[in-house]
Structure formats: C-alpha cells, structure tokens
Design an enzyme around this catalytic site. Sequence first.
Site, PDB file in Angstrom:
ATOM      1  N   ASN A  91      -2.161   0.128   6.883  1.00  0.00           N
ATOM      2  CA  ASN A  91      -1.449  -0.923   7.265  1.00  0.00           C
ATOM      3  C   ASN A  91      -0.872  -1.900   6.480  1.00  0.00           C
ATOM      4  O   ASN A  91      -0.415  -2.891   6.501  1.00  0.00           O
ATOM      5  CB  ASN A  91      -2.579  -1.856   7.868  1.00  0.00           C
ATOM      6  CG  ASN A  91      -3.561  -2.220   6.659  1.00  0.00           C
ATOM      7  OD1 ASN A  91      -3.483  -1.922   5.690  1.00  0.00           O
ATOM      8  ND2 ASN A  91      -4.578  -3.116   7.228  1.00  0.00           N
ATOM      9  N   TYR A 106     -12.384  -2.226  -3.539  1.00  0.00           N
ATOM     10  CA  TYR A 106     -12.894  -2.454  -2.368  1.00  0.00           C
ATOM     11  C   TYR A 106     -14.360  -2.323  -2.162  1.00  0.00           C
ATOM     12  O   TYR A 106     -14.848  -1.942  -0.958  1.00  0.00           O
ATOM     13  CB  TYR A 106     -12.357  -1.292  -1.237  1.00  0.00           C
ATOM     14  CG  TYR A 106     -10.738  -1.777  -1.038  1.00  0.00           C
ATOM     15  CD1 TYR A 106     -10.637  -2.924  -0.093  1.00  0.00           C
ATOM     16  CD2 TYR A 106      -9.817  -0.901  -1.252  1.00  0.00           C
ATOM     17  CE1 TYR A 106      -9.271  -2.982   0.346  1.00  0.00           C
ATOM     18  CE2 TYR A 106      -8.458  -1.281  -0.742  1.00  0.00           C
ATOM     19  CZ  TYR A 106      -8.114  -2.476   0.171  1.00  0.00           C
ATOM     20  OH  TYR A 106      -7.046  -2.795   0.405  1.00  0.00           O
ATOM     21  N   HIS A 125      -2.432  -5.397   1.743  1.00  0.00           N
ATOM     22  CA  HIS A 125      -3.582  -6.215   1.705  1.00  0.00           C
ATOM     23  C   HIS A 125      -3.346  -7.540   1.189  1.00  0.00           C
ATOM     24  O   HIS A 125      -2.311  -7.604   0.179  1.00  0.00           O
ATOM     25  CB  HIS A 125      -4.546  -5.600   0.559  1.00  0.00           C
ATOM     26  CG  HIS A 125      -5.572  -6.494   0.089  1.00  0.00           C
ATOM     27  ND1 HIS A 125      -6.829  -6.444   0.775  1.00  0.00           N
ATOM     28  CD2 HIS A 125      -6.077  -7.156  -0.941  1.00  0.00           C
ATOM     29  CE1 HIS A 125      -7.686  -7.208   0.252  1.00  0.00           C
ATOM     30  NE2 HIS A 125      -7.173  -7.720  -0.837  1.00  0.00           N
ATOM     31  N   GLU A 145      -9.789 -11.040  -7.262  1.00  0.00           N
ATOM     32  CA  GLU A 145      -8.911 -10.113  -7.224  1.00  0.00           C
ATOM     33  C   GLU A 145      -7.756 -10.068  -8.204  1.00  0.00           C
ATOM     34  O   GLU A 145      -7.293  -8.897  -8.495  1.00  0.00           O
ATOM     35  CB  GLU A 145      -8.466  -9.847  -5.874  1.00  0.00           C
ATOM     36  CG  GLU A 145      -9.722  -9.480  -4.587  1.00  0.00           C
ATOM     37  CD  GLU A 145      -8.976  -9.423  -3.435  1.00  0.00           C
ATOM     38  OE1 GLU A 145      -9.944  -8.931  -2.253  1.00  0.00           O
ATOM     39  OE2 GLU A 145      -7.839  -9.556  -3.014  1.00  0.00           O
ATOM     40  N   LYS A 198       0.735  -1.206  -0.029  1.00  0.00           N
ATOM     41  CA  LYS A 198       0.153   0.128  -0.031  1.00  0.00           C
ATOM     42  C   LYS A 198       0.844   1.420  -0.038  1.00  0.00           C
ATOM     43  O   LYS A 198       2.086   1.352   0.137  1.00  0.00           O
ATOM     44  CB  LYS A 198      -0.876  -0.044   1.257  1.00  0.00           C
ATOM     45  CG  LYS A 198      -1.667  -1.039   1.123  1.00  0.00           C
ATOM     46  CD  LYS A 198      -2.890  -0.875   2.283  1.00  0.00           C
ATOM     47  CE  LYS A 198      -3.922  -2.028   2.232  1.00  0.00           C
ATOM     48  NZ  LYS A 198      -5.046  -1.959   3.573  1.00  0.00           N
TER      49      LYS A 198
HETATM   50  P1  CMP Z   1      -7.505  -4.529   3.782  1.00  0.00           P
HETATM   51  O1  CMP Z   1      -7.019  -5.928   4.325  1.00  0.00           O
HETATM   52  O2  CMP Z   1      -6.800  -4.028   2.746  1.00  0.00           O
HETATM   53  O3  CMP Z   1      -8.899  -4.473   3.661  1.00  0.00           O
HETATM   54  C1  CMP Z   1      -9.922  -3.451   4.032  1.00  0.00           C
HETATM   55  C2  CMP Z   1      -8.869  -2.169   4.618  1.00  0.00           C
HETATM   56  O4  CMP Z   1      -9.711  -1.026   5.178  1.00  0.00           O
HETATM   57  C3  CMP Z   1      -8.284  -2.832   5.629  1.00  0.00           C
HETATM   58  O5  CMP Z   1      -7.131  -3.673   5.162  1.00  0.00           O
HETATM   59  C4  CMP Z   1      -7.684  -1.443   6.284  1.00  0.00           C
HETATM   60  O6  CMP Z   1      -6.670  -1.050   5.853  1.00  0.00           O
HETATM   61  C5  CMP Z   1      -8.925  -0.576   6.064  1.00  0.00           C
HETATM   62  N1  CMP Z   1      -9.501  -0.100   7.332  1.00  0.00           N
HETATM   63  C6  CMP Z   1      -9.697   1.308   7.520  1.00  0.00           C
HETATM   64  N2  CMP Z   1     -10.262   1.509   8.706  1.00  0.00           N
HETATM   65  C7  CMP Z   1     -10.615   0.408   9.345  1.00  0.00           C
HETATM   66  C8  CMP Z   1     -11.358  -0.342  10.209  1.00  0.00           C
HETATM   67  N3  CMP Z   1     -11.587   0.755  11.045  1.00  0.00           N
HETATM   68  N4  CMP Z   1     -11.565  -1.441  10.333  1.00  0.00           N
HETATM   69  C9  CMP Z   1     -10.993  -2.133   9.419  1.00  0.00           C
HETATM   70  N5  CMP Z   1     -10.359  -1.853   8.385  1.00  0.00           N
HETATM   71  C10 CMP Z   1      -9.971  -0.654   8.372  1.00  0.00           C
END
Ligand code: CMP
Length: 140
Positions: free
Chosen positions: A114, A51, A117, A128, A11
């Site tokens: 984070n 998403y 993904h 995906e 990311k």
């Molecule tokens: P990802 O695994 O990419 O899938 C959805 C993403 O939403 C997740 O990682 C997080 O980076 C993002 N995200 C942002 N805020 C939240 C939250 N409060 N709870 C869960 N996912 C979140």
Amino acid sequence: MAIERTLSIIKPDATRRNLTGKINAKFEEAGLRIVAQKRIHLSKAQAGVFYAVHKDRPFYDELCDFMASEPVVVQVLEGEGAVMKNREVMGATNPAEAEAGTVRAEFALSIGENSVHGSDAPETAAVEIAYFFSGLELVG
Ligand code: CMP
C-alpha cells in the site's frame, strides 16, 4: 494546532515503480516539510522490530518479507498536525477504501503493498522516528 513530526515510509512497491518524487510532491502540496529522508534496504529482522506491534497478526510474516524485499525511503514529515495530516494524504490502509486523490488511492497495489506507512499518533511517531534517525539528522 501544534507543529508535529511524523515518520513516513515509502514502501518497496512504490520505490520499485520510481514513485518517490510523486509521493513526496503530495506531502509537500499538503504543507508537510520533509525534514529528514534516506533510502535504506531493511533486513527482515529490522522490519520485524519496526512492526512488532503486529507480531500476532496473520499478515506479520508477509509484511516483514515485503518490507525487506527492496529499498524503502524513510522520512520525517513536519508541519501543523503532521500526524493526522499525513494520514489524510495517505488515505485508508486498504486502497479500495481510500479517498480519491490520496497516495493509496492513486498508487497502492493492495492492502499489503500500500505504498506508504505513516505513524498513527504523536507518541508512536517519536518512537518510530528514533528507530531510523538520530537528532542530528533532523533538519527543520
Ligand atoms: P501500515 O500502515 O504500514 O501498518 C501495518 C501494515 O500491515 C499496513 O500498513 C498494511 O500494509 C499491512 N497489512 C497487510 N495485510 C493487512 C491486513 N489484512 N490488514 C491490515 N494491514 C495489513
């Protein structure tokens, strides 16, 4: 266990800090092979389609803005049980809950930023992967 493929995204928070190689090393050390990879800059609309499953969540707009803010590296990882193995290597979504040594424990900045993904199931992985790659780009 069967050989699987999973979709991974490094990311913007990680590409910005030049962490692509360090994150790829963790995948490879875990036995995952990078069988396709490219660096792209998503539009907000493209991030939104990817998403779409989260479109009713309160963080959706912020998530799409973030994913379109800077380049990402999209990649296909292959190996035995690759979907679950990649999720182990990534660690929990919230870095505060991620196990030591995981990508998110070491590199993630927050639950939103984070660093990576990964697909959550083989069926999701197929959809995906097809969103970003043609069959000709997958070189196992
Ligand atoms: P990802 O695994 O990419 O899938 C959805 C993403 O939403 C997740 O990682 C997080 O980076 C993002 N995200 C942002 N805020 C939240 C939250 N409060 N709870 C869960 N996912 C979140």
